[in-house]
Write an enzyme that holds these catalytic residues in place. Structure first.
Site, PDB file in Angstrom:
ATOM      1  N   GLU A 189      59.963  23.696  30.584  1.00 22.32           N
ATOM      2  CA  GLU A 189      60.362  22.441  31.218  1.00 22.32           C
ATOM      3  C   GLU A 189      61.679  22.619  31.965  1.00 22.32           C
ATOM      4  OE1 GLU A 189      58.315  19.021  28.533  1.00 22.32           O
ATOM      5  OE2 GLU A 189      60.401  19.449  28.059  1.00 22.32           O
ATOM      6  N   ARG A 197      53.161  25.165  22.807  1.00 27.46           N
ATOM      7  CA  ARG A 197      51.861  24.589  22.422  1.00 27.46           C
ATOM      8  C   ARG A 197      51.182  24.053  23.668  1.00 27.46           C
ATOM      9  NH1 ARG A 197      53.365  19.501  23.659  1.00 27.46           N
ATOM     10  NH2 ARG A 197      55.507  18.974  23.210  1.00 27.46           N
TER      11      ARG A 197
HETATM   12  P1  ADP Z   1      64.143  17.225  23.272  1.00 26.87           P
HETATM   13  O1  ADP Z   1      63.701  18.565  22.799  1.00 26.87           O
HETATM   14  O2  ADP Z   1      64.883  16.467  22.212  1.00 26.87           O
HETATM   15  O3  ADP Z   1      63.053  16.444  23.931  1.00 26.87           O
HETATM   16  P2  ADP Z   1      65.244  18.031  25.860  1.00 26.87           P
HETATM   17  O4  ADP Z   1      66.229  19.111  26.019  1.00 26.87           O
HETATM   18  O5  ADP Z   1      63.840  18.319  26.270  1.00 26.87           O
HETATM   19  O6  ADP Z   1      65.294  17.503  24.352  1.00 26.87           O
HETATM   20  O7  ADP Z   1      65.761  16.766  26.646  1.00 26.87           O
HETATM   21  C1  ADP Z   1      65.092  15.516  26.543  1.00 26.87           C
HETATM   22  C2  ADP Z   1      65.430  14.645  27.741  1.00 26.87           C
HETATM   23  O8  ADP Z   1      66.842  14.385  27.814  1.00 26.87           O
HETATM   24  C3  ADP Z   1      65.091  15.268  29.076  1.00 26.87           C
HETATM   25  O9  ADP Z   1      63.738  15.073  29.434  1.00 26.87           O
HETATM   26  C4  ADP Z   1      66.057  14.530  29.994  1.00 26.87           C
HETATM   27  O10 ADP Z   1      65.551  13.259  30.294  1.00 26.87           O
HETATM   28  C5  ADP Z   1      67.292  14.369  29.148  1.00 26.87           C
HETATM   29  N1  ADP Z   1      68.213  15.512  29.366  1.00 26.87           N
HETATM   30  C6  ADP Z   1      68.329  16.605  28.563  1.00 26.87           C
HETATM   31  N2  ADP Z   1      69.263  17.460  29.052  1.00 26.87           N
HETATM   32  C7  ADP Z   1      69.750  16.900  30.176  1.00 26.87           C
HETATM   33  C8  ADP Z   1      70.746  17.291  31.142  1.00 26.87           C
HETATM   34  N3  ADP Z   1      71.426  18.436  31.026  1.00 26.87           N
HETATM   35  N4  ADP Z   1      70.977  16.452  32.180  1.00 26.87           N
HETATM   36  C9  ADP Z   1      70.306  15.286  32.308  1.00 26.87           C
HETATM   37  N5  ADP Z   1      69.361  14.863  31.441  1.00 26.87           N
HETATM   38  C10 ADP Z   1      69.077  15.642  30.374  1.00 26.87           C
END
Ligand code: ADP
Length: 446
Positions: A275, A292
């Site tokens: 992602e 997954r």
């Molecule tokens: P999780 O594993 O808890 O889902 P993620 O790292 O995939 O965590 O982040 C979840 C969501 O948080 C992302 O889809 C985005 O919307 C927001 N997000 C995470 N990191 C950032 C970032 N560096 N800048 C802006 N939004 C972020």
């Protein structure tokens, strides 16, 4: 090929896996909780085994009950689907310990890519672009302050073991960073049993684009291009599409190739999704790897013709991917709407209960992945998704028109669903134009 596979999941993904197994000539054993005992898809399995009461902790999340069912049914492999135990290295390990093939990555590959700090390191080593931020977990407050000053505010504090959008804190200045660091670490310790946190640059404007990858046990890995999942509410995807509209294809393909390289270097076997967030300049930054099959895999299947679920089973059975990167071509455009049993007119409150009217769309280019039939009772225990409506057409505009038409044919009553919201979204001018950011939907709903 396996003779018999156990499906450690429920709902639409259990049915999706069952369909893939059937076409491969593999027998299926489906487990269910007491809350799902009347689910119609269970009748399509060769065998169905009750593994406990409704609460997921006592059934779909209970490793020993699942392994016991697998042993009773004498299966050779377990498919975890998504959610539940699908990203738990201890489940992959338990399968291995019991001589059962886990349809997914080894515990080692899963841990390597599932831990955010470790994953970021692997990404960097393979040329996958990551957010600027701390090199690893933060040890000292002063170190975090230094890094933040270098990359500039806002920054986001995240848990290395985080998931489900929990435990993240956006900090707009040094004071906020200092006061949130310890709290974030304590919360991470309580929620995930691991207090390691790191910081990275926070993007105010971001699009969500992810790369579907496949790796096999022979050191091969390919990507199946991207999906755009920018329409989200509370970090939950609402509509997904492929390919991504208004995107620099050259940049994207370079990122996709490095993602496949990372999968290969992690000795990863199975389906994985990398992602990314894109900033307003169209630059990519990796968020995380999902180890997954994803809910939104069908859009990729429709534009590439690759059956991702079948591939995951074949790969676990030891087959090679069997095609090269250059063989993967994009054909047309696909869109998926997640149909949830929720009431969008009342704060998306869950709307469980009996479905009396269930009239489904059809016709050219329409695919419905759903376990629902007329008379089905949506149990209150689980995720509210009751199905996915997916369309495929030659162009994005034609796919949007097709989705609009299909949604109009779809009647689910008397429970409330997100169908009216989707109808509004596929006709929304900004979404039709393409390239909305991840906060667009929440702004629209305000
Ligand atoms: P999780 O594993 O808890 O889902 P993620 O790292 O995939 O965590 O982040 C979840 C969501 O948080 C992302 O889809 C985005 O919307 C927001 N997000 C995470 N990191 C950032 C970032 N560096 N800048 C802006 N939004 C972020």
């Amino acid at each position: 090929m396996f003779k018999r596979v156990l499906i450690a999941n429920r709902g639409e993904i259990a049915l999706r896996i069952m369909r893939a197994c059937r076409e491969l000539g593999v027998e299926t054993v489906c487990v269910y909780s007491q809350a799902d005992k009347d689910a119609p898809y269970l009748r399509l399995a060769d065998r169905a085994i009750c593994i406990g009461p409704g609460p997921a902790k006592e059934s779909y999340l209970n490793i020993s009950r699942l392994i016991a069912a697998a042993e009773v049914a004498d299966v050779e492999a377990i498919h975890p689907g998504y959610g539940f135990l699908s990203e738990r290295p201890d489940f992959s390990q338990a399968c291995r310990d019991c001589g059962i093939e886990f349809i997914g990555p080894s515990p080692e590959a899963m841990s390597k890519l599932g831990d955010k700090v470790e994953c970021k390191r692997t990404a960097r080593d393979n040329g996958v672009p990551v957010f600027p931020g701390s090199d690893g977990a933060i040890e000292e407050e002063e170190e975090a302050v230094k890094v933040a000053a270098k990359i500039g505010y806002p920054v986001i504090i995240k848990a290395s073991a985080g998931g489900g959008g929990r435990g993240m804190k956006v900090c707009h200045n040094e004071l906020a960073l200092r006061s949130n660091l310890r709290i974030a670490s304590q919360e991470a310790q309580a929620a995930f049993g691991n207090g390691a946190v790191f910081i990275e640059k926070y993007l105010e404007f971001a699009r969500h684009v992810e790369i579907q990858c496949l790796g096999d046990k022979h050191g091969n890995a390919v990507h199946l291009f991207e999906r755009d999942c920018s329409l989200q509410r509370r970090h939950q995807k609402v509509i997904e599409e492929a390919p991504s509209p208004n995107i620099d294809r050259r940049k994207l393909e370079k990122v996709a190739e490095s993602a496949a390289k990372m999968i290969r270097s992690a000795k990863y076997a199975g389906a994985a999704t990398c992602e990314f967030l894109l900033d307003d300049k169209g630059d990519f930054y990796m968020l995380e790897v999902n180890t997954r099959v994803q809910v939104e895999h069908p859009v990729t299947e429709l534009i590439t013709g690759v059956d991702i679920v079948k591939m995951s089973i074949l790969i676990a059975a030891g087959e090679k991917i069997g095609f090269r990167q250059s063989d993967v071509k994009i054909s047309g455009h696909a869109i998926e709407c997640r149909i949830n049993a929720e009431d969008p007119a009342h704060g998306f409150r869950p709307s469980a209960g009996k479905i009396n009217t269930y009239e489904t769309p059809g016709g050219p280019g329409v695919r419905l992945d759903s376990h629902v039939v007329p008379g089905y009772v949506v149990p209150p225990n689980y995720d509210s998704m009751i199905g996915k409506l997916i369309v495929h057409a030659e162009t994005r505009d034609a796919a949007l028109d097709r989705m609009s038409r299909a949604l109009r044919e779809f009647k689910v009553e008397p429970i409330k669903t997100t169908i009216p919201l989707h109808q509004r979204l596929v006709d929304d001018a900004a979404f039709r134009k393409g390239g909305v950011d991840i906060k667009y939907l929440e702004r629209l709903l305000k």
